[in-house]
Design a protein around this motif. Structure first.
Motif, PDB file in Angstrom:
ATOM      1  N   GLY A   1       0.612  -1.786  -0.013  1.00  8.83           N
ATOM      2  CA  GLY A   1       0.114  -0.258  -0.112  1.00  8.83           C
ATOM      3  C   GLY A   1       1.324   0.926  -0.372  1.00  8.83           C
ATOM      4  O   GLY A   1       0.791   2.314  -0.850  1.00  8.83           O
TER       5      GLY A   1
ATOM      6  N   THR B   1      -4.121   3.525   2.827  1.00 11.06           N
ATOM      7  CA  THR B   1      -4.118   3.115   1.685  1.00 11.06           C
ATOM      8  C   THR B   1      -5.405   3.573   0.992  1.00 11.06           C
ATOM      9  O   THR B   1      -5.768   3.452  -0.205  1.00 11.06           O
ATOM     10  N   ILE B   2      -5.885   2.615   1.238  1.00  5.49           N
ATOM     11  CA  ILE B   2      -7.310   2.825   1.314  1.00  5.49           C
ATOM     12  C   ILE B   2      -8.887   3.852   0.956  1.00  5.49           C
ATOM     13  O   ILE B   2      -8.611   4.113  -0.134  1.00  5.49           O
TER      14      ILE B   2
ATOM     15  N   VAL C   1      -9.868   5.667  -2.413  1.00  4.37           N
ATOM     16  CA  VAL C   1     -11.040   5.969  -2.687  1.00  4.37           C
ATOM     17  C   VAL C   1     -11.430   7.442  -2.951  1.00  4.37           C
ATOM     18  O   VAL C   1     -12.066   8.106  -3.551  1.00  4.37           O
TER      19      VAL C   1
END
Lengths: 297, 239
Positions: A16, A148-149, A153
Motif C-alpha cells: 500500500g 491506503t484504502i 477511494v
C-alpha cells in the motif's frame, strides 16, 4: 497458515505504501511526462515536519495534517521553481532536473538539520499491536492498509466525479487538447504536484511510523521501489501504479518470509528477477496507460 | 459588415530552420464559412495551430474581434469565443462521451448556459446522447468526429476551427459532417475549415484560400475556385 496470513497483512501494508508513492509518481508523469526522482524528498520533508512537531510538543494528531500540508506545499513549490522552466523540454532534461532537486534538498537537510538519523516520537497507539483472530497485528500495519484504502477511494472519487479530476484525466491523455478546452496548464500541473505531495506525505507518515526515525536520505529507497512499481504497473497508468505497488510489496514480503535461509541473500535479485520476468511478458506493464502517444505541448 | 471576425496578418510559423507558414494574410467575416485548402505540408495545420497558440507564431498578428490573440495561451480561447476541433479528432478516449462534452464546457459557469449547451449538442447529435456513458475510444470514427465537434461547441463559440473533419471517414459520413457544418453556420457560428477534400469543402464554403509552400497561392469565392479547372493540378498535388 497464521504466518502466511500475518505476512499477507504485512504485504498489504508495505504494498500500500509503495502504491501511494507509485501513484504520486504516475500522477505527475501522466500529466507532464516527468519522472520526479525528488518525490522521495517530499517524503523526507513530511518526516522532518513530524519530527519538529514532536520537538515543539505538538500532538501527533495535529502533526499529521501539518506534515501533509508541508509535503503538498513543497511539491507545488518544487514545480513552480524547478520544473516549470523545463516544462517543455525533453524527458531527459526533466529527469536530470529532478535528480538535481533531490540532491540539493538532501544536502540542505544534511547541512541544516543533521546528517544523522533523528528520532521521531510516534504515539504508543501506533507503535503497539492488536490481536485479531489469534494474530498479532501491528497497529501501524493496519493504519497503513486503512490509509491506503482511504487515499485510493478519495483519489478515485476525485478523478471520476469532480470537474477538476476529470480535467486531470483529460490532460493526462492529451494535454494540448485539454488546454484547447480552457483547462489551464498551470492549474492542472500544480494540482498534479499537490496530489503527488499529499500521497508522498501519507506514505511518509506510514514509513516513519514503522521506523520512528527520519534521515536526509530517507526518501530514496522507497521512491526507487515506487519507481519500479510504477514501471511494473505501466508508467503513467494510475491503476497500474497501484497494482505494481501491491505486487512489489507482496514479492518483497513473501520472499523475505518464505525464501529458504540459504537463499535469503539473493532476495533482492530474485525479487527484481520476478519484476523483469513480468516485464518480459508484459513490456508495457500490468495495466498500461491508455495513451502515451499524446504529445505534450 | 464592419471589421472581420478574424484577421490574420503576415503570419509566419517556423519549426527551427523550417519555414512552415510564410507571411500569409487572410480574413474571416462574421457568419462566413472559409476553407483553407492545400496539399500536404502546405501549411494549413500549422496555420490553425498557430491561431490557437499550440505552436508559436514567429512573426505577424492574429486579431480576433478586438483582441490581439497572437501567441495566446490555448486555454484562454474558449473564453473569447473560439474553439478548435483538432486534426485526427483527438477525443479523450479514456473518458466517457459525457465527460468529453463536460470538458468542452469547462470554462462555462452559468448553469443555464451549460444546460443549453448540452441540449444543443444532443439535439445536433442524438447518437452522442445515446452513447453518453460509453468510453469515447469505443466510438466509431464518424461518431468520434461528431463528439470532437460537439465538444468544441459546448463552450458556445462564435467561431469554430475545424482541422480536417473528413480525415479517415467514409464518404457517407463525410457528407453528414459537412451537412452539419452548414447547419452550424446557419445557427450563426463562423467557421474556418482546413480540408484536403477540396470539392466537399468548396461545396459548403463561401470563400477559400489555397495555400502552397506556406503562402497564399490563390483565393476567392468558393464557386469560382470550384470552377477553375487547374486548381487541382496547380496547387493540390494533382487530381
Amino acid at each position: 497458515m497464521d504466518l502466511f496470513l500475518q505476512q499477507t497483512v504485512n504485504a498489504f501494508a508495505l504494498g500500500g505504501t509503495y502504491a501511494l508513492l507509485a501513484l504520486g509518481l504516475a500522477v505527475v508523469f501522466s500529466i507532464m511526462g516527468l519522472i520526479n526522482f525528488a518525490h522521495g524528498e517530499l517524503m523526507t520533508i513530511a518526516g522532518y515536519t513530524l519530527m519538529y512537531c514532536g520537538l515543539a510538543g505538538i500532538s501527533f494528531v495535529f502533526a499529521v495534517p501539518l506534515a501533509l500540508l508541508a509535503s503538498m506545499l513543497a511539491a507545488v513549490l518544487m514545480e513552480r521553481i524547478a520544473f516549470r522552466p523545463v516544462r517543455n523540454s525533453s524527458g531527459a532534461t526533466m529527469l536530470v532536473t529532478s535528480f538535481a532537486v533531490a540532491m540539493i534538498l538532501q544536502v540542505l537537510f544534511q547541512n541544516f538539520i543533521s546528517v544523522r538519523s533523528q528520532a521521531v516520537n510516534i504515539p504508543d497507539v501506533i507503535s503497539g499491536s492488536i490481536l485479531i483472530g489469534g494474530m498479532v497485528i501491528g497497529t501501524n500495519k493496519l493504519l497503513a492498509i486503512v490509509s491506503t484504502i482511504v487515499m485510493l477511494v478519495l483519489l478515485d472519487r476525485f478523478l471520476s466525479k469532480q470537474k477538476y479530476g476529470i480535467a486531470m484525466r483529460a490532460a493526462a491523455e492529451d494535454f494540448a487538447v485539454a488546454r484547447l478546452m480552457g483547462i489551464r496548464a498551470n492549474t492542472v500541473i500544480a494540482g498534479a504536484f499537490a496530489i503527488s505531495g499529499l500521497l508522498a506525505g501519507v506514505a511518509a507518515i506510514l514509513w516513519v511510523s514503522q521506523r520512528a526515525s527520519v534521515d536526509p536520505l530517507m526518501g530514496f529507497t522507497p521512491v526507487l521501489k515506487a519507481f519500479i512499481a510504477a514501471i511494473l504497473g505501466g508508467l503513467g497508468s494510475l491503476r497500474g501504479a497501484v497494482a505494481g505497488g501491491f505486487l512489489l510489496g507482496f514479492i518483497e514480503i513473501y520472499l523475505a518470509a518464505f525464501l529458504p535461509a540459504e537463499l535469503q541473500e539473493f532476495r533482492d535479485p530474485i525479487g527484481l528477477g520476478i519484476v523483469v520476468l513480468v516485464l518480459v511478458m508484459r513490456p508495457n506493464g500490468l495495466l498500461p496507460a491508455a495513451s502515451l502517444k499524446a504529445e505534450k505541448v | 459588415m464592419g471589421q472581420p471576425l478574424l484577421q490574420v496578418r503576415s503570419l509566419d510559423v517556423r519549426y527551427g530552420a523550417v519555414q512552415a507558414v510564410d507571411g500569409i494574410n487572410f480574413d474571416v467575416e462574421q457568419g462566413e464559412i472559409v476553407a483553407l485548402l492545400g496539399a500536404n505540408g502546405a501549411g494549413k495545420s500549422s496555420t490553425l495551430n498557430a491561431l490557437v497558440g499550440l505552436v508559436p507564431t514567429f512573426s505577424g498578428e492574429v486579431i480576433f474581434e478586438d483582441n490581439n490573440i497572437t501567441n495566446i495561451r490555448p486555454e484562454m480561447l474558449p473564453g473569447l469565443g473560439m474553439t478548435l476541433s483538432p486534426e485526427g479528432r483527438r477525443v479523450f478516449g479514456t473518458l466517457s462521451v459525457a465527460e468529453n462534452l463536460q470538458m468542452g464546457a469547462f470554462g462555462l459557469r452559468d448553469p443555464n448556459e451549460i444546460a443549453a449547451a448540452w441540449d444543443r449538442v444532443f439535439d445536433l447529435f442524438p447518437i452522442l446522447a445515446e452513447r453518453r456513458n460509453q468510453f469515447a475510444g469505443t466510438l466509431s470514427g464518424g461518431q468520434q468526429q461528431m463528439l470532437a465537434v460537439g465538444r468544441a461547441l459546448m463552450s458556445n463559440p462564435k467561431m469554430l476551427l475545424l482541422d480536417e473533419p473528413s480525415l479517415g471517414l467514409a464518404p457517407k459520413i463525410i457528407e453528414q459532417i459537412f451537412e452539419l457544418i452548414k447547419t452550424l453556420n446557419d445557427q450563426g457560428v463562423t467557421i474556418l475549415v482546413v480540408e484536403q477534400n477540396v470539392s466537399m469543402a468548396l461545396d459548403i464554403a463561401h470563400r477559400a484560400y489555397v495555400l502552397a509552400n506556406g503562402t497564399v497561392a490563390t483565393s476567392g469565392a468558393a464557386e469560382e475556385l470550384a470552377e477553375s479547372s487547374n486548381l487541382q493540378n496547380a496547387y493540390l498535388g494533382g487530381a
